[in-house]
Design a protein around this motif. Structure first.
Motif, short mmCIF file in Angstrom:
data_model
loop_
_atom_site.label_atom_id
_atom_site.label_comp_id
_atom_site.label_asym_id
_atom_site.label_seq_id
_atom_site.Cartn_x
_atom_site.Cartn_y
_atom_site.Cartn_z
N PRO A 47 7.93 -1.66 7.20
CA PRO A 47 7.52 -1.45 5.80
C PRO A 47 7.81 -0.04 5.32
O PRO A 47 8.26 0.16 4.20
CB PRO A 47 6.01 -1.72 5.82
N THR A 48 7.57 0.96 6.16
CA THR A 48 7.81 2.35 5.77
C THR A 48 9.29 2.56 5.44
O THR A 48 9.64 3.14 4.40
CB THR A 48 7.39 3.31 6.90
N LEU A 49 10.15 2.05 6.32
CA LEU A 49 11.59 2.23 6.09
C LEU A 49 12.04 1.53 4.82
O LEU A 49 12.87 2.03 4.07
CB LEU A 49 12.38 1.69 7.29
N LYS A 50 11.44 0.36 4.57
CA LYS A 50 11.81 -0.42 3.39
C LYS A 50 11.44 0.34 2.11
O LYS A 50 12.25 0.47 1.19
CB LYS A 50 11.05 -1.75 3.42
N VAL A 51 10.21 0.83 2.07
CA VAL A 51 9.77 1.58 0.89
C VAL A 51 10.58 2.87 0.77
O VAL A 51 10.94 3.29 -0.34
CB VAL A 51 8.25 1.89 0.96
N ALA B 291 0.83 -1.21 0.00
CA ALA B 291 0.00 0.00 0.00
C ALA B 291 0.87 1.26 0.00
O ALA B 291 0.62 2.21 -0.75
CB ALA B 291 -0.93 -0.01 1.20
N ILE B 292 1.92 1.24 0.82
CA ILE B 292 2.80 2.41 0.89
C ILE B 292 3.50 2.61 -0.45
O ILE B 292 3.59 3.73 -0.97
CB ILE B 292 3.85 2.24 2.03
N GLU B 293 3.95 1.48 -1.03
CA GLU B 293 4.66 1.58 -2.30
C GLU B 293 3.74 2.12 -3.40
O GLU B 293 4.16 2.90 -4.26
CB GLU B 293 5.21 0.21 -2.69
N ARG B 294 2.47 1.71 -3.32
CA ARG B 294 1.52 2.18 -4.31
C ARG B 294 1.42 3.70 -4.26
O ARG B 294 1.40 4.38 -5.30
CB ARG B 294 0.15 1.56 -4.04
N LEU B 295 1.36 4.24 -3.06
CA LEU B 295 1.28 5.70 -2.92
C LEU B 295 2.56 6.36 -3.41
O LEU B 295 2.53 7.37 -4.11
CB LEU B 295 1.02 6.09 -1.46
N ALA B 296 3.70 5.75 -3.08
CA ALA B 296 4.98 6.34 -3.46
C ALA B 296 5.13 6.35 -4.99
O ALA B 296 5.60 7.31 -5.58
CB ALA B 296 6.13 5.55 -2.82
#
Lengths: 309, 357
Positions: free
Chosen positions: B101-105, B79-84
């Motif tokens: 997950p946030t740090l990874k993305v 989901a985070i990656e989709r936004l990024a």
């Protein structure tokens, strides 16, 4: 608080915690006895909860709310019936889809009611009976849905096992081919059973949003529909055992709270798991007779009925 | 089949066009990930209020998107990656479990800026932020000890994590400042959000004789039970006075608006950088609902305490504080450091319950 009134208070909360499970489970029991597996209980329940709440807020009468909850439960179940009984869709998949639909739909409808305090349904004392010490206030000074749950268990027992109608329902559930060749309309019987289940799930939902916690919040059923489903199976499709299972589950979940508040230092995760463990173990113990278990299981459960011609 | 392809192609073109148009207008795209539904009337609801505050403040200079009910874990990363990937320049991930997950993305998208709530890890393009809700709980403790006749409060906890344990301790310290013999009965419901269980827990506590209801779970159910049974209680996350017009003494309210607006402004001004923020009553990240249903003098006293915490004059965790097991936590006059607060896993003296492992 004296000991007696303490016990009474505890038992009262146990009844509140058990009633939604009992209502939903007794409905699903009839559905499954007719050979249909509707996994959408959670979805019908939550739609019942939101519609019951909405109708109550709109009209000011919780009784209209209850009726609305039942109607919406039936509407959801009709959708399920149409897909599985007419279009022969897979019952498991359709039931799951019904739950997902219900959760989403209720969130959408309920948006407008977030943060509104609800109108609570008040208990009705039954004259004379409610005057009996101890038992009176406990059993006969309840709200209409608790009475309905008692009534439903008794009615379902008598209809299923002591009436011709029950014989037909069970025949359809056990061997739909034979029931069909005897001239019974399998689809019609199943439709009625599914609708009954929908109405009961709707009632259970109304109980949550009108009595248990008079408010609407998204996802407020919090898995109770699934517990009701499990109760039916572990109770081996017997109404009295569903009653025992529901009350046992309610009792253990309340008692573990009391144990915590009293400062018994058991891991809370274990305490939270206790109601599930205790209920499953007890119900398995009751129904451990293999032959009887086989007799009780509806043989056509989950199988679609396709008439030969 | 061919029609479907055609439709898909048209849709793709339309999407492409609209994306192009939005680049031309150049609003700052800000994304949000919520752990619950926006309508939970608690945690995610308050974050969404912050998102709406951004829209209101910046108008068409920003464009916000949110994805709700995102489970913590692998789904969160997607989901985070989709936004990024879709051009969001600033992304708020609003639950503890989104930290890794946030740090990874963030490593994959070094130009995108991330804000992670309630975590403790930062990076060049990742900030963390949280709120000192415990400051408000100290005030609750003080009020509780003043209005309670039984001298016992019931406390409904979600999970025994530092955030909640810190809250219980802070509440107890506030109560002890008034009545050193104050007692707490705690029930853990093992859920952030299950109105039915929360209500059951509240009833069990009241049946065991508590006359103050405190909760660290998200639904108004416990307060509603308090109202019904005629005892006092406190709202959680948002003002719950509508659910308990006679029972709510005050409520601890999360308010992310000011912080969110400031961070968006920082991105626009080009001076955003990865940092850690732990704001409390002082910056209005935590504030309290009006004091109601309590005697005038108690409300005045509470307001004084509130002001003292706001100005930094009073820090709830200031020694001498002894742990439950009798060992020393803080010497007289010493205030706890943030590190010790963030990892708090013990009860202070005076709490009889055992903290679950």
């Amino acid at each position: 608080m004296s000991d007696l009134s303490m016990i009474e208070a505890v038992l009262l909360t146990i009844i509140t915690a058990s009633t939604p499970l009992l209502l939903a489970a007794i409905g699903e029991l009839v559905v499954e006895r007719s050979g249909v597996l509707n996994l959408g209980v959670e979805g019908m329940m939550i739609v019942g909860a939101v519609m019951g709440f909405a109708a109550t807020q709109a009209t000011g009468s919780p009784y209209i709310g209850i009726v609305a909850a039942m109607i919406s439960g039936v509407a959801m179940s009709l959708l399920f019936g149409f897909l599985t009984l007419n279009l022969m869709a897979n019952q498991v998949a359709t039931g799951l889809a019904l739950t997902i639909l219900g959760l989403g739909l209720s969130g959408m409808v309920g948006e407008a009611f977030i943060g509104q305090p609800g109108i609570s349904l008040k208990p009705i004392a039954i004259p004379v009976l409610s005057g009996i010490p101890f038992i009176g206030p406990l059993l006969f000074n309840q709200d209409v849905l608790v009475y309905a749950s008692y009534g439903l268990v008794i009615a379902v027992y008598f209809v299923l096992f002591r009436s011709r109608t029950g014989l037909i329902i069970r025949a359809v559930g056990d061997n739909h081919g034979s029931a069909h060749s005897l001239g019974y309309s399998v689809i019609q019987v199943r439709y009625l059973a599914v609708m009954f289940g929908g109405a009961c799930s709707g009632l259970a939902g109304a109980y949550l949003s009108l009595i248990y916690t008079p408010q609407w919040v998204e996802g407020m059923t919090a898995g109770r529909g699934w517990i009701a489903l499990a109760l039916v199976v572990f109770a081996s499709w017997r109404p009295a055992r569903v009653l025992i299972g529901a009350y046992l589950f309610g009792a253990v979940s309340i008692l573990q709270f009391h144990a915590q508040a009293a400062g018994i230092g058991l891991p809370t995760q274990l305490m939270s798991a206790l109601p599930y463990l205790a209920t499953i173990i007890v119900l398995i113990m009751i129904s451990r007779n293999k032959t009887l278990a086989k007799v009780n299981t509806p043989a056509c459960l989950g199988k679609p009925f396709v008439p030969d011609r | 089949m061919r029609t479907i392809f055609k439709l898909a192609a048209t849709a793709a073109v339309a999407l492409g066009l609209s994306a192009g148009a939005s680049i031309a207008a150049d609003p700052l795209k800000v994304g949000f990930i919520y752990v619950g539904p926006v309508s939970d009337h608690g945690w995610s609801y308050q974050h969404d209020q912050g998102r709406q505050a951004i829209e209101k403040h910046f108008g068409d200079k920003v464009e916000t998107t949110y994805i709700e009910s995102v489970p913590e874990g692998a789904d969160a990363e997607r989901a985070i990656e989709r936004l990024a990937r879709s051009g969001h320049e600033l992304i708020f991930t609003t639950s503890f479990g989104y930290m890794n997950p946030t740090l990874k993305v963030a490593r994959k998208f070094p130009k995108v800026k991330f804000e992670h709530a309630t975590g403790y890890k930062q990076a060049k393009n990742v900030s963390s932020y949280g709120a000192r809700f415990y400051e408000g709980r100290y005030v609750l403790g003080q009020i509780a000890a003043k209005v309670s006749k039984s001298g016992t409060a019931g406390y409904i906890g979600s999970f025994p994590i530092p955030e909640v344990v810190r809250g219980i301790n802070s509440f107890m310290l506030g109560a002890q400042s008034v009545n050193p013999d104050f007692k707490i009965k705690t029930i853990w419901v093992n859920s952030w959000y299950d109105p039915g269980r929360e209500a059951d827990a509240a009833k069990a506590l009241i049946d065991q004789g508590v006359d103050i209801m405190v909760q660290h779970t998200d639904s108004p159910a416990p307060l509603q039970v308090a109202e019904e049974r005629g005892i006092m209680g406190f709202g959680q996350a948002s003002d719950m006075i509508k659910f308990a017009p006679k029972a709510q003494a005050t409520a601890i309210i999360d308010d992310w608006s000011a912080y969110y607006i400031a961070r968006v402004q920082a991105v626009m001004d080009g001076n955003w950088k990865g940092q850690d923020t732990w704001g409390g009553l002082d910056v209005d990240m935590v504030h309290m609902a009006p004091f109601t249903n309590i005697p005038q003098d108690v409300a005045e006293e509470a307001a004084k305490t509130l002001a003292a915490i706001k100005s930094g004059e009073l820090k709830p965790f200031t020694g001498p504080i002894t742990k439950q097991d009798g060992s020393e936590f803080l010497k007289a006059g010493v205030s706890a450091e943030d590190g010790a607060l963030l990892s708090m896993n013990f009860y202070v003296k005076g709490i009889d319950d055992q903290l679950p492992e």
